[in-house]
Every structure is written in C-alpha cells, then in structure tokens.
Enzyme design. Structure first.
Site, short mmCIF file in Angstrom:
data_model
loop_
_atom_site.label_atom_id
_atom_site.label_comp_id
_atom_site.label_asym_id
_atom_site.label_seq_id
_atom_site.Cartn_x
_atom_site.Cartn_y
_atom_site.Cartn_z
CE LYS A 181 -9.18 2.73 8.21
NZ LYS A 181 -9.79 1.43 8.01
N GLY B 49 0.78 -1.24 0.00
CA GLY B 49 0.00 0.00 0.00
C GLY B 49 0.81 1.28 0.00
CG ASP C 66 -7.54 -0.06 10.78
OD1 ASP C 66 -8.18 0.52 11.66
OD2 ASP C 66 -8.05 -0.94 10.06
P1 IMP Z 1 -3.32 -2.20 11.13
O1 IMP Z 1 -2.36 -3.29 11.49
O2 IMP Z 1 -4.71 -2.51 11.62
O3 IMP Z 1 -2.85 -0.83 11.59
O4 IMP Z 1 -3.46 -2.19 9.56
C1 IMP Z 1 -2.46 -1.74 8.74
C2 IMP Z 1 -2.59 -2.24 7.32
O5 IMP Z 1 -3.92 -2.68 7.02
C3 IMP Z 1 -2.32 -1.12 6.35
O6 IMP Z 1 -0.93 -1.05 6.05
C4 IMP Z 1 -3.18 -1.49 5.17
O7 IMP Z 1 -2.48 -2.38 4.32
C5 IMP Z 1 -4.35 -2.20 5.77
N1 IMP Z 1 -5.52 -1.32 5.98
C6 IMP Z 1 -5.99 -0.81 7.14
N2 IMP Z 1 -7.06 -0.03 6.97
C7 IMP Z 1 -7.26 -0.03 5.63
C8 IMP Z 1 -8.24 0.64 4.81
O8 IMP Z 1 -9.12 1.41 5.24
N3 IMP Z 1 -8.13 0.40 3.48
C9 IMP Z 1 -7.18 -0.41 2.93
N4 IMP Z 1 -6.26 -1.04 3.66
C10 IMP Z 1 -6.29 -0.85 5.01
#
Ligand code: IMP
Length: 197
Positions: free
Chosen positions: A147, A60, A119
């Site tokens: 977020k 991403g 996130d």
């Molecule tokens: P976390 O571990 O929950 O912080 O998620 C991080 C990863 O999840 C990011 O690097 C994205 O690849 C993916 N991700 C989290 N939220 C989104 C979203 O709203 N859209 C697309 N990918 C997301």
C-alpha cells in the site's frame, strides 16, 4: 484487445455470487497471473542451483505462494508461519505474535518470505527480525501488494507485484472478517460492508 479482455474478465468476475459486497476489481486475475510469471522468472534467476525455502505468511499468502511456487522452475521447499495482525478489523493493532512457527531450521538457507500485502509494515518487520536471528544465508522478501502509505515502516521488500492505493482490499487470499479469500482477483469492498453489522 488486452484491455477489452481485462474489462470482460472484470465483468464476469463481479457477476459471481461470492463477489457480493465488492465495489470494484482493482487487479484482475490475468494481471495477477502475468505478475506471478515475471516474479517467478526473477526468483529462478536469483536462486540458480539452490533449493530455497519459501516461507508463506498465513493465511493471506497461501494463494499467492501456491501459484508462485508452481510458476517457478527451480526446486523449492515450503514452510509456513502464522502471526497475529488484524483480527476482524481493517486496521493494524500493532501487536504481533507468532501463532505458528516454522517446522524446520533455516540456518544457512536461502529463505524467500512470501507475503500477501505490506500495509504498515509492522508484521513483516517483526517477522524479518525474528528470522534474521536464526542465521539464514540470506532472505529475499516478495509481496504481492504494497500500500502507498506515507507512515509505513521502511522494511525490506525485494519485489512487489503491485503498488496499490491505501484502501482495504480483499480477494486472492486476502480476507475481510474471514471472507472473500476465494475471489480470483483483488477487489475493493463496498463501504457498507466495512461499516455494516
Ligand atoms: P501490516 O502489519 O500493517 O503491514 O499488515 C500486514 C497484514 O495485515 C497482512 O499480511 C494482511 O493479513 C493484513 N492486511 C493489511 N492490509 C490489508 C487489506 O487491505 N486487506 C486484507 N488484509 C490486510
């Protein structure tokens, strides 16, 4: 004037075929460009005289990293890591695994971690714990999006481009089931795309 230019860009962005399934534009390409100019200038000031290693988190962060490094005036080197986080779902599995490691040693280097979105913070937390064990001189973390989530982990993020509501977003590198990464803006998906077959 700026407002109406942004509105015009939202309309033209949404008329593209690849925008099918997008409910609305949350952040326009002009807003992303402006944020990147500011972040690049701050990073330049923070790494005067050094050549930092920018570490992009695949997949991403590719778009953000490509634009960010070109907006910087400093010499930079780049590398990438891939970690598992989402699969095709819109929620974190909580399981984080290294799928691709760095190609080089980071001992005594200034490392700039470039993330697309924070996130839950789980992915970044895991990555930072892992990188810190390799004795870098310092780590700076830049994320394009974060977020607004009450239960997110308190993880190091030094600079965020945009704080966004807790919605699933796509575009500018971010995907849903592998699609939408090539949108030039950040958009919110239609409900029926997320719930569809
Ligand atoms: P976390 O571990 O929950 O912080 O998620 C991080 C990863 O999840 C990011 O690097 C994205 O690849 C993916 N991700 C989290 N939220 C989104 C979203 O709203 N859209 C697309 N990918 C997301």
């Amino acid at each position: 004037m700026v407002e109406s230019a942004v509105e015009d860009s939202k309309v033209s962005d949404l008329s593209a075929q690849k925008s099918t399934g997008i409910r609305s534009v949350l952040i326009t390409k002009e807003q992303i460009e402006a944020a990147i100019r500011d972040i690049a200038a701050e990073l330049d000031a923070a790494c005067a005289g050094e050549t930092p290693l920018m570490v992009g988190v695949l997949t991403g962060a590719v778009t953000f990293m490509a634009d960010l490094m070109r907006a910087m005036q400093s010499h930079v080197q780049i590398d990438f890591m891939a970690v598992s986080s989402y699969g095709d779902e819109t929620r974190s599995s909580g399981v984080v695994r290294i799928l691709k490691d760095l190609n080089q040693d980071i001992a005594n280097r200034h490392v700039i971690v470039v993330e697309d979105i924070v996130d839950s913070g789980l992915t970044l937390q895991y990555l930072l714990d892992n990188l810190r064990r390799r004795d870098p001189a310092r780590i700076t973390v830049v994320a394009l999006l974060r977020k607004d989530k009450a239960d997110a982990i308190d993880v190091q993020v030094d600079r965020v481009g945009f704080e966004i509501p807790d919605e699933f977003v796509v575009g500018y590198g971010l995907d849903y089931a592998g699609r939408f990464r090539n949108l030039p803006y950040i958009g919110v998906l239609d409900e029926d795309v997320v719930q569809g077959p």
